[in-house]
Design a protein around this motif. Sequence first.
Motif, PDB file in Angstrom:
ATOM      1  N   CYS A 116     -66.622 -26.354  49.792  1.00 42.54           N
ATOM      2  CA  CYS A 116     -66.751 -27.212  49.468  1.00 42.54           C
ATOM      3  C   CYS A 116     -64.399 -26.960  49.441  1.00 42.54           C
ATOM      4  O   CYS A 116     -63.919 -27.565  49.919  1.00 42.54           O
ATOM      5  CB  CYS A 116     -66.198 -28.188  48.053  1.00 42.54           C
ATOM      6  SG  CYS A 116     -66.230 -30.181  48.118  1.00 42.54           S
TER       7      CYS A 116
ATOM      8  N   ALA B 154     -70.641 -35.367  49.496  1.00 39.78           N
ATOM      9  CA  ALA B 154     -72.009 -34.966  49.803  1.00 39.78           C
ATOM     10  C   ALA B 154     -71.767 -33.189  48.946  1.00 39.78           C
ATOM     11  O   ALA B 154     -72.992 -32.817  49.244  1.00 39.78           O
ATOM     12  CB  ALA B 154     -72.072 -34.716  51.426  1.00 39.78           C
ATOM     13  N   LYS B 155     -70.957 -32.243  49.993  1.00 39.83           N
ATOM     14  CA  LYS B 155     -70.502 -31.276  49.339  1.00 39.83           C
ATOM     15  C   LYS B 155     -70.442 -31.253  47.529  1.00 39.83           C
ATOM     16  O   LYS B 155     -70.909 -30.360  46.869  1.00 39.83           O
ATOM     17  CB  LYS B 155     -69.290 -30.923  49.904  1.00 39.83           C
ATOM     18  CG  LYS B 155     -69.409 -30.228  51.096  1.00 39.83           C
ATOM     19  CD  LYS B 155     -68.388 -29.674  51.247  1.00 39.83           C
ATOM     20  CE  LYS B 155     -67.834 -29.482  53.347  1.00 39.83           C
ATOM     21  NZ  LYS B 155     -69.780 -29.689  53.689  1.00 39.83           N
TER      22      LYS B 155
ATOM     23  N   ASN C 223     -62.489 -37.636  55.757  1.00 38.77           N
ATOM     24  CA  ASN C 223     -63.576 -37.274  55.872  1.00 38.77           C
ATOM     25  C   ASN C 223     -64.382 -36.845  54.234  1.00 38.77           C
ATOM     26  O   ASN C 223     -65.599 -36.448  53.656  1.00 38.77           O
ATOM     27  CB  ASN C 223     -63.690 -35.863  56.372  1.00 38.77           C
ATOM     28  CG  ASN C 223     -65.102 -35.838  56.890  1.00 38.77           C
ATOM     29  OD1 ASN C 223     -66.192 -35.975  56.826  1.00 38.77           O
ATOM     30  ND2 ASN C 223     -65.655 -34.506  57.299  1.00 38.77           N
TER      31      ASN C 223
ATOM     32  N   ASP D 141     -68.465 -36.896  53.773  1.00 30.86           N
ATOM     33  CA  ASP D 141     -69.011 -34.693  53.705  1.00 30.86           C
ATOM     34  C   ASP D 141     -68.481 -34.692  52.308  1.00 30.86           C
ATOM     35  O   ASP D 141     -69.150 -33.843  52.044  1.00 30.86           O
ATOM     36  CB  ASP D 141     -68.131 -34.184  54.727  1.00 30.86           C
ATOM     37  CG  ASP D 141     -68.616 -32.757  54.707  1.00 30.86           C
ATOM     38  OD1 ASP D 141     -69.600 -32.648  54.939  1.00 30.86           O
ATOM     39  OD2 ASP D 141     -67.855 -31.814  54.823  1.00 30.86           O
TER      40      ASP D 141
END
Length: 159
Positions: free
Chosen positions: A149, A112-113, A106, A109
Amino acid sequence: MKKLVTTLLGVSLVSLLAACGGGTAEAPVDDTPEGAAFQYRRSVMQSIAYKVGQIRGIADGSIPGDQATFVKHANDVAVLGSMIPEGFIPNSAVEGSAALPEVWTNMPDFNAKAMELSTAAQGLATAAQQNFEGAKGMVQSVGGTCGNCHRPYRRRQEE
């Protein structure tokens, strides 16, 4: 010449510290690209932990610091946060790594975190430039991005 002397002094100091037990005991270095990525990300994460600790300490008064120092640490966290993805190359869940496989399955994501940390820290630095006392209340939100995260992407540390 001055650079050479400085380098030699630095090497001598590191050697002296290691000989006196001043270095930390670490697992053998894995010199593969995956091992290097792990060492890189561990260093980045340790630097983030230190800087966030300084910010928290200044905010709660347990560490002496002024507005300029607080802003510098927050800006540093913003830069370090943007460096996180670089340390997560494919197959770099080497021995000692706490990264879960979900990092790589992933990755959008996860990236992004990492950027959320960077953005929150930059926001904290900007706010502290305007209103230092008011910005101190924003420190928890920066720390919260770490947990956002770590929960899905980091193996729990055994205690």
